[in-house]
Motif scaffolding. Structure first.
Motif, PDB file in Angstrom:
ATOM      1  N   SER B 102       0.825  -1.206   0.000  1.00  0.00           N
ATOM      2  CA  SER B 102       0.000   0.000   0.000  1.00  0.00           C
ATOM      3  C   SER B 102       0.858   1.254   0.000  1.00  0.00           C
ATOM      4  O   SER B 102       0.469   2.283  -0.530  1.00  0.00           O
ATOM      5  N   GLU B 103       2.036   1.143   0.567  1.00  0.00           N
ATOM      6  CA  GLU B 103       2.950   2.290   0.541  1.00  0.00           C
ATOM      7  C   GLU B 103       3.258   2.711  -0.894  1.00  0.00           C
ATOM      8  O   GLU B 103       3.444   3.875  -1.197  1.00  0.00           O
ATOM      9  N   ARG B 104       3.306   1.705  -1.766  1.00  0.00           N
ATOM     10  CA  ARG B 104       3.685   1.997  -3.134  1.00  0.00           C
ATOM     11  C   ARG B 104       2.464   2.346  -3.986  1.00  0.00           C
ATOM     12  O   ARG B 104       2.492   3.269  -4.778  1.00  0.00           O
ATOM     13  N   ASP B 105       1.364   1.581  -3.802  1.00  0.00           N
ATOM     14  CA  ASP B 105       0.241   1.720  -4.724  1.00  0.00           C
ATOM     15  C   ASP B 105      -0.816   2.726  -4.289  1.00  0.00           C
ATOM     16  O   ASP B 105      -1.529   3.256  -5.138  1.00  0.00           O
ATOM     17  N   PRO B 173      -5.499   7.215   5.660  1.00  0.00           N
ATOM     18  CA  PRO B 173      -4.430   8.215   5.522  1.00  0.00           C
ATOM     19  C   PRO B 173      -4.844   9.589   6.047  1.00  0.00           C
ATOM     20  O   PRO B 173      -4.044  10.297   6.663  1.00  0.00           O
ATOM     21  N   MET B 174      -6.104   9.969   5.801  1.00  0.00           N
ATOM     22  CA  MET B 174      -6.569  11.256   6.297  1.00  0.00           C
ATOM     23  C   MET B 174      -6.669  11.257   7.817  1.00  0.00           C
ATOM     24  O   MET B 174      -6.260  12.198   8.483  1.00  0.00           O
ATOM     25  N   LEU B 175      -7.241  10.192   8.380  1.00  0.00           N
ATOM     26  CA  LEU B 175      -7.521  10.180   9.816  1.00  0.00           C
ATOM     27  C   LEU B 175      -6.276   9.931  10.653  1.00  0.00           C
ATOM     28  O   LEU B 175      -6.113  10.510  11.721  1.00  0.00           O
ATOM     29  N   GLU B 176      -5.405   9.053  10.172  1.00  0.00           N
ATOM     30  CA  GLU B 176      -4.284   8.639  11.015  1.00  0.00           C
ATOM     31  C   GLU B 176      -2.927   8.987  10.421  1.00  0.00           C
ATOM     32  O   GLU B 176      -1.901   8.750  11.043  1.00  0.00           O
ATOM     33  N   GLY B 177      -2.930   9.522   9.187  1.00  0.00           N
ATOM     34  CA  GLY B 177      -1.654   9.938   8.601  1.00  0.00           C
ATOM     35  C   GLY B 177      -0.793   8.791   8.112  1.00  0.00           C
ATOM     36  O   GLY B 177       0.366   8.989   7.781  1.00  0.00           O
ATOM     37  N   VAL B 178      -1.350   7.577   8.072  1.00  0.00           N
ATOM     38  CA  VAL B 178      -0.611   6.429   7.535  1.00  0.00           C
ATOM     39  C   VAL B 178      -1.529   5.667   6.583  1.00  0.00           C
ATOM     40  O   VAL B 178      -2.755   5.709   6.721  1.00  0.00           O
ATOM     41  N   TYR B 179      -0.921   4.960   5.637  1.00  0.00           N
ATOM     42  CA  TYR B 179      -1.727   4.195   4.688  1.00  0.00           C
ATOM     43  C   TYR B 179      -2.394   3.002   5.367  1.00  0.00           C
ATOM     44  O   TYR B 179      -1.952   2.548   6.422  1.00  0.00           O
ATOM     45  N   ALA B 180      -3.460   2.530   4.753  1.00  0.00           N
ATOM     46  CA  ALA B 180      -4.161   1.351   5.260  1.00  0.00           C
ATOM     47  C   ALA B 180      -3.423   0.109   4.794  1.00  0.00           C
ATOM     48  O   ALA B 180      -3.551  -0.301   3.645  1.00  0.00           O
TER      49      ALA B 180
END
Lengths: 203, 203
Positions: B102-105, B173-180
């Protein structure tokens, strides 16, 4: 619409009234709708709101902070005012607030949140001004519902209410090609969010 | 990864092999990651994959169609292959597929879906190549689960499974600042999706 934090910020830095601040925010939102985040400049905001650029920098520091404050003044900022007496009522009001004007505001939020993924300073400003308060508002609604005995405290779904609603808003345009309006979000609440919270049918 | 629809498209128009098509797709994904949708040009893809621009136009017609086909070759395109024998198993595999890398895509999908909201031709190409097949894959998983008696046919939540999972991906990403990532999506399944479908704890 003007939060107390916002009033404090404007009054502590200068004599700009909340009404004047709102004029700046309206200029920011107009420019964001027209050209997106990257194309927005402090010069453009200054020109549209007929002030000097230095006023903007003095007041808000940076473009990300000005944009975050402008967005806080819009719909999402008012979630913390919601308190209807039931969780179902609170969440229906959230759906109404998020869904109303979705044609106008959803592209705006898409544009800004997309920009935020590539701009850590903007993400940080949005989190501080907008996302953290919204998350806190959801937590508070859940807390009150537990206190009133409407839902159980240890349901792991309690922590996913914000992600569910915001997710539904973001997913529908991709899946169905239309924005998530109030009707869709209310249906999503009834079909998914209320059942998983164990909320029985309420008026 | 290569769907039958895709092979049909390439073979009906020219002698480009699936392997060669994948090289074009890789070039598209590389350029999307580097500069986003707007900055991507047919010239750039042609240069990176060492072919003439006319080959691209002959094969895929337009930039939106080439981009949609390239994305279909990536992870999300393979949802229709998933069939583990249980709905819980199927959805866990979806979570793994969506969450891995998910970091990449995720930035890639954010960038393209954002562009699609402002570009009807791209949205249409994405819907045809990517979204409609993914929705159909979810519908098929649900249909099999009803047939097997795992879930009831008339649960209104059945129609929101795709929106829930895709929403969770977009909201975090919006709520926690990290990808799912996979862990988050698996937790979301266990805490929200499985309960609302009435799926009991499964191995």
């Amino acid at each position: 619409m003007q939060s107390s934090q916002d009033s404090a910020m404007t009054s502590s830095r200068s004599k700009i009234t909340p009404e004047r601040a709102q004029e700046f925010y309206d200029a920011v939102l107009t420019l964001l709708r027209e050209g997106g985040y990257d194309a927005l400049t402090m010069e453009g905001v200054a020109a549209l709101s007929r002030c000097g650029k230095s006023t903007l920098y003095r007041q808000w520091g940076t473009k990300p902070q000005l944009v975050a404050c402008a967005l806080r003044g819009s719909r999402a900022g008012s979630l913390s005012d919601i308190d209807t007496g039931t969780l179902a009522g609170d969440l229906r009001l959230v759906a109404r607030s998020l869904g109303t004007g979705s044609e106008r505001d959803t592209p705006l939020m898409h544009a800004v949140s997309h920009a935020a993924l590539q701009n850590p300073e903007l993400l940080e400003a949005l989190r501080e001004a907008l996302i953290t308060p919204a998350s806190a508002a959801f937590d508070e609604m859940i807390r009150r519902a537990v206190e009133r005995g409407e839902i159980v405290a240890d349901n792991p779904a309690n922590g996913f209410v914000a992600a569910q609603l915001i997710g539904a808003m973001r997913a529908r345009p991709m899946l169905e090609g239309v924005y998530a309006d109030e009707d869709y979000l209310l249906r999503f609440l009834e079909c998914v969010v209320f059942p998983v919270l164990g909320l029985t049918e309420s008026p």
